[in-house]
Every structure is written in C-alpha cells, then in structure tokens.
Design an enzyme around this catalytic site. Structure first.
Site, short mmCIF file in Angstrom:
data_model
loop_
_atom_site.label_atom_id
_atom_site.label_comp_id
_atom_site.label_asym_id
_atom_site.label_seq_id
_atom_site.Cartn_x
_atom_site.Cartn_y
_atom_site.Cartn_z
N CYS A 87 32.18 50.62 17.75
CA CYS A 87 32.86 49.90 16.66
C CYS A 87 32.04 48.67 16.25
O CYS A 87 30.95 48.81 15.73
CB CYS A 87 34.28 49.57 17.10
SG CYS A 87 35.33 49.03 15.74
N HIS A 197 36.61 54.58 19.20
CA HIS A 197 36.68 54.07 20.58
C HIS A 197 36.84 55.23 21.58
O HIS A 197 37.96 55.69 21.82
CB HIS A 197 37.87 53.12 20.72
CG HIS A 197 37.67 51.82 20.00
ND1 HIS A 197 37.17 50.70 20.62
CD2 HIS A 197 37.87 51.48 18.71
CE1 HIS A 197 37.08 49.71 19.75
NE2 HIS A 197 37.50 50.16 18.57
N GLU A 199 36.73 55.09 24.68
CA GLU A 199 37.36 54.62 25.92
C GLU A 199 38.88 54.73 25.90
O GLU A 199 39.53 54.64 26.94
CB GLU A 199 36.94 53.17 26.19
CG GLU A 199 37.53 52.11 25.26
CD GLU A 199 36.75 51.93 23.95
OE1 GLU A 199 35.97 52.83 23.60
OE2 GLU A 199 36.93 50.90 23.27
#
Ligand code: XMP
Length: 547
Positions: A87, A197, A199
């Site tokens: 990002c 993202h 994660e």
C-alpha cells in the site's frame, strides 16, 4: 538466523505483517519506518549475526506527497536486498524513484478483486512463462513471486492514493477490478509492490503471497519458534531486571495471566509480586479463579486489593467512554501507588504489564508511533506508567505478540488450557460493557447475564469456536410483559465474534434456535433484563467492545 525487517509507517495492520512472517517460522522485526538502517540493525539482533533477507515497507494513514508521510532511509534502495512495498510502501517506493502518486477521487476500502497475468484485459501484463523467457535481470525472482498468486482473487484494500505514473523500471503485473495498479514489480531490481494488504485475513491467498516473497524471493529459512521467544525474554529480563522486584498488575484476563506465568517462569518467584485489584468491574467469580490459577503457577506474593467502592465512586456520574477509561486508569495508578507503598518495595522496582501489541497500536503507540489514536487503553497511557517507562522500568513481555500467540506461549509455559482458552477481557472490565453510567446494580445484572451466556456457550459447544463473546448492558429500558404484569426491563446485547487477532472480526453465525433459547434463558433468569438483542456488526467498521 534469517530475518525480515518490516518498516512501520503507521498502518493499523503493520504488526500483522511481522506476525504472519513469524507464523511462517521466520524471525521478523518491526521498526519505525524512518529508522536509519545502521549496520547493527542490518546485521544483528544482539544475539550474534542475523542475516537480513528482505525489507517490507508497510502501509500508512498518510500520503507520500505530504510532510506527514515518513520517508525510509534511502539506503534501502542501494542495499540490493529484496523490498516489498505494501500500500503506502508501494507508493513510497514508486514516489522515491520519481514515479507519480495521486489521490483517488473516492477512497477504496474493503474487498476488491485483483487480476494477475490476464493478457486480454491489460496489455502490459506478462504471464509466468513470458517472465521466464523474458530477458529481464529479475525474471527468475518475478516468476517465484508470481507463483504465490492465484490468477484472480479477492484482495483487501484501504487506500486514498494510487500510482498514476510508474517510476522507470516498474511494471504492472496485476490490476484491481476498479482499474488501478495492484501488483507492481521492478524489471531489474528485486523490488515488489502490492496496493492491497496480504497480511489481513480477509485477503484471499494473502499468506501465499507473503510466503512467495519471504521464501521464494528472499530465500529465507524458517528458524523462529515460541520456545526461542521464551529464551529471548528470559535473557532480556535477566539483563534488565537483575535482582530487583517486579510488580505485575493482573487483570484476570489471558494476557496478564500469561505475563505472570512468564515472569514466574523466567525470574525467581520471590522477585515477582502480583497485584490484582478487584475493581468490582470483573466477571462473576473472577477473583476466586484468578487466585487459584496464580497460586497453581507458583505465585508466592499475590496481593489482592478489594477496591470496588473506590472504582464505583470514581465512575459515578460519568457517561462518556473516554472519561470512564481515564477515571479507571487514574484510579488504577493511585491505588497501585498506595498499595505499592504499603508493600514497601524499593524505588528500583520494575512495573510489568500484560500489554499486547494490539493495545499499543490502538493507542497510537505502535512501534513506528505513526498510527492514529482509536482508543486510549487504560494500561498504556498514564503518567505513572509513562514515568516508569522513561526510567526504563516498564516490562511488557508480550508487547510484540498477538492474542493467539500469547495463547501458544501460555501453553508452552504450562498455563492451564482452560485459562489459555479464555476469551479476552478488557482491562477496564465491565465499565466498557455498561454503556453510560456504571453502577453496582448494573454490574451485578451484567455479571449474572454474562455468566449465563458464557455457561450456555460452553454447554452447547460454541465457546471454543468463538474468539470473544460477552454481554453488553445498554442504557435503555424497554417495555415488556412478565406474567400479566407490565415490565420495564433493561436491554441486553449479546456479542460473539470470530477473529484471528482482534484487529478485524466477523460476527459468529449462531444457529437461530440457540440464540432464541439463550435469550429466553436470560430474560427468564435475570429479572431486570427485559429484552435481548444480538449484535451483527463486524470490525471494521464497528469495534469489538461497545463502550
Ligand atoms: P476493540 O473494542 O478495540 O477491542 O475492537 C479489541 C480487543 O481489545 C480488548 N480491549 C482491551 N484490552 N485494555 C485491554 O487490555 C483495554 O483497555 C481494552 N479495550 C478493549 C477487547 O476486549 C478486544 O478483545
């Protein structure tokens, strides 16, 4: 040991990146995004040489083109190490290399489709086989990275800016369904970027993408375990604490119990003072359970302070959530000072807390100190804690860990399964679950209703599937009938969520029959409750607690 460095630019999910990598068995360290990359950082964790295999640049609430947007040490672009920008991290790399980043007309948030290798829809995307055959210096690494991606998948995004011109050498390998660059790789340097993202658990295949970077691109080997973490804590405590006493404030929750067990396991039990305040804001029978558990773990100095009246007095008339949190936090410290004085510990004592990384992040005190304030958790921000912190006398042995890691740690150091599996409980206790003013009467009502709810979840086999469940007493009364008599009872909300770490959460999908039966049981048993509702909000946009 191989290590991946995560540069924290302040995203709420930065620590998740580090954690996902540790879950893969690779040591990762999260450091402020603008940290100078000294030889010490690049080569050692204080325990002999570490080999930094790659650097990840995290997301951020800021924009690269404003002065608030932190800038990494520009040395990262000359180290020859693999870089992964996530990002803001991707935007940062593009911007630092003279590409263009501009605001979107409308911020993109949530689940968004991404397509990889689709020759038909984007002209400058090349396939895996194209990459292998192409003569870019990076072709092998690119293929290894792209091996982690499904051809199309649902990613999770949260961004207000996008790349509008790619810097020289960058090429787009994936595009979002909304038409923005989603996967970008440099032609000749080992630099990779994602607009989404990976994660976050809501990102489909996110772990595979991170693995492709960590193992495929960086060539890291797994060598990091929880057992090793215990050893590191032991070594660092021995060095910092010496023979000084350590005082740990126990809340009754999983975190402080595991922190207590960890102290008892790594220090001499005579050194460890455990202080538990029965604030009157605890769950039913909490004090009894805490006492039994800690004594079983070998606690020699357990100080139980009964201070319900003081807490209820401090909360009298307060309705605003932050005011309630502050009142509780301040009183904790006042009582702690008074009781510590009473204990006669020397000034040199260390104050320990069961703070988790999520507590630090949500208080705007994430590792990079760039995260925005969402809530002030009582166990993080207080003058005495700050003063002790300045003196270097705060110990937070769990402050790098997420809840499920704490559970794993607890099991390893011998904490009972029933305690380890207990749902999290917030430091300020029932005060955040009684909306509006807190009174003894409301605490008793909520305690009874909550205990019934939890008991039913256990009896019906739901408890272990749920990450956190609790009841909330709303500041509303509603009309009902009991027998033939009009009843004006309180409204109770039930909350049950699934989550990996408390950072994001989904609503637990109860079978309707069970919800109805639990509701009836509560309204029949707890006479002051007139109506029960079930909270169907996920996090985000809601938080887990109501406050
Ligand atoms: P929220 O409501 O912020 O909660 O989505 C995330 C997790 O944190 C717990 N929580 C706290 N834990 N001190 C704590 O130790 C606090 O002040 C606090 N406030 C919320 C909450 O129960 C959930 O598990």
């Amino acid at each position: 040991m191989d290590k991946i460095i995560v540069l924290d630019f302040g995203s709420q999910t930065t620590q998740l990146i580090g954690r996902r990598i540790r879950d893969m068995g690779v040591y990762s360290e999260v450091i402020p995004g603008d940290t100078p990359l000294t030889d010490e950082i690049l080569n050692s964790n204080g325990k002999g040489p570490d080999k930094v295999r790659g650097i990840i640049l995290s997301g951020s609430p800021e924009s690269v083109y404003t002065k608030e947007g932190a800038v990494p040490d520009q040395k990262i672009y000359t180290l020859g190490l693999p870089l992964l920008g996530i990002c803001y991290g991707l935007q940062r790399m593009n911007y630092d290399q003279s590409g263009k980043v501009e605001p979107l007309s409308k911020r993109e948030y949530g689940r968004i489709g991404v397509k990889i290798n689709s020759k038909n829809s984007i002209t400058n995307i090349i396939t895996n086989s194209d990459v292998k055959n192409s003569n870019t210096v990076n072709s092998d690494l690119v293929a290894r990275f792209l091996a982690g991606f499904a051809p199309s998948f649902t990613a999770w995004m949260s961004h207000g800016d996008t790349l509008t011109t790619l810097a020289d050498g960058f090429r787009e390998y994936g595009i979002s369904d909304t038409g923005y660059p989603a996967v970008v790789i440099h032609d000749t340097k080992p630099w990779f970027g994602l607009q989404f993202h990976p994660e976050v658990t809501h990102c489909e295949g996110g772990d595979e993408i991170l693995k492709a970077f960590v193992f495929g691109v960086c060539g890291a080997t797994a060598g990091w375990t929880m057992e090793q973490y215990v050893e590191e804590v032991r070594a660092s405590l021995a060095k910092r604490v010496g023979n000084n006493p350590v005082l740990l404030l126990i809340s009754g929750g999983v975190d402080s119990t595991v922190a207590g067990a960890l102290l008892l396991k790594t220090l001499k039990s005579d050194q460890v003072h455990l202080m538990y305040m029965d604030t009157g804001l605890m769950r039913k029978d909490e004090t009894k359970t805490v006492k039994t558990t800690l004594e079983k773990l070998g606690a020699r100095h357990l100080h139980i302070i009964y201070c319900e009246e003081e807490f209820l007095g401090a909360l009298k008339g307060l309705e605003e959530p932050e005011a309630k949190r502050r009142a509780i936090g301040d009183l904790f410290i006042t009582i702690q000072e008074r009781e510590v004085a009473r204990l006669g510990l020397p000034d040199s004592y260390f104050l320990a807390q069961g703070t988790l990384y999520t507590d630090l992040i949500e208080s705007g005190k994430g590792v990079g100190k760039k995260a925005h304030l969402i809530k002030s958790h009582h166990n993080v921000g207080s003058p005495l804690v700050d003063a002790k912190r300045k003196l270097g006398r705060i110990i937070e042995p769990l402050d790098k860990l997420y809840k499920d890691e704490v559970r794993r740690l607890g099991r390893i150091i011998g904490v009972d399964e029933e305690v380890v599996c207990r749902h999290p409980f917030p430091g300020p206790g029932l005060a955040v679950r009684i909306l509006g003013e807190v009174t003894k009467e409301k605490c008793d009502i909520l305690r009874d209703a909550d205990a019934l709810y939890i008991e039913e979840l256990k009896r019906r086999g739901f408890y272990d599937e749920i990450w956190q469940a609790f009841a909330v007493l709303l500041p509303i009364r509603s009309v009902g009938v009991a027998g033939d008599v009009r009843k004006y009872g309180w409204v109770l909300a039930l909350r049950a969520i699934t989550s990996a770490d408390g950072m994001t959460a989904d609503v637990y999908p109860f079978p309707t029959k069970d919800l109805l039966e639990i509701s009836t049981l509560i309204t029949n048993t707890v006479k002051d409750i007139g109506r029960v509702t079930y909270d169907i909000s996920s996090k985000p946009p809601a938080t887990i607690e109501w406050e």
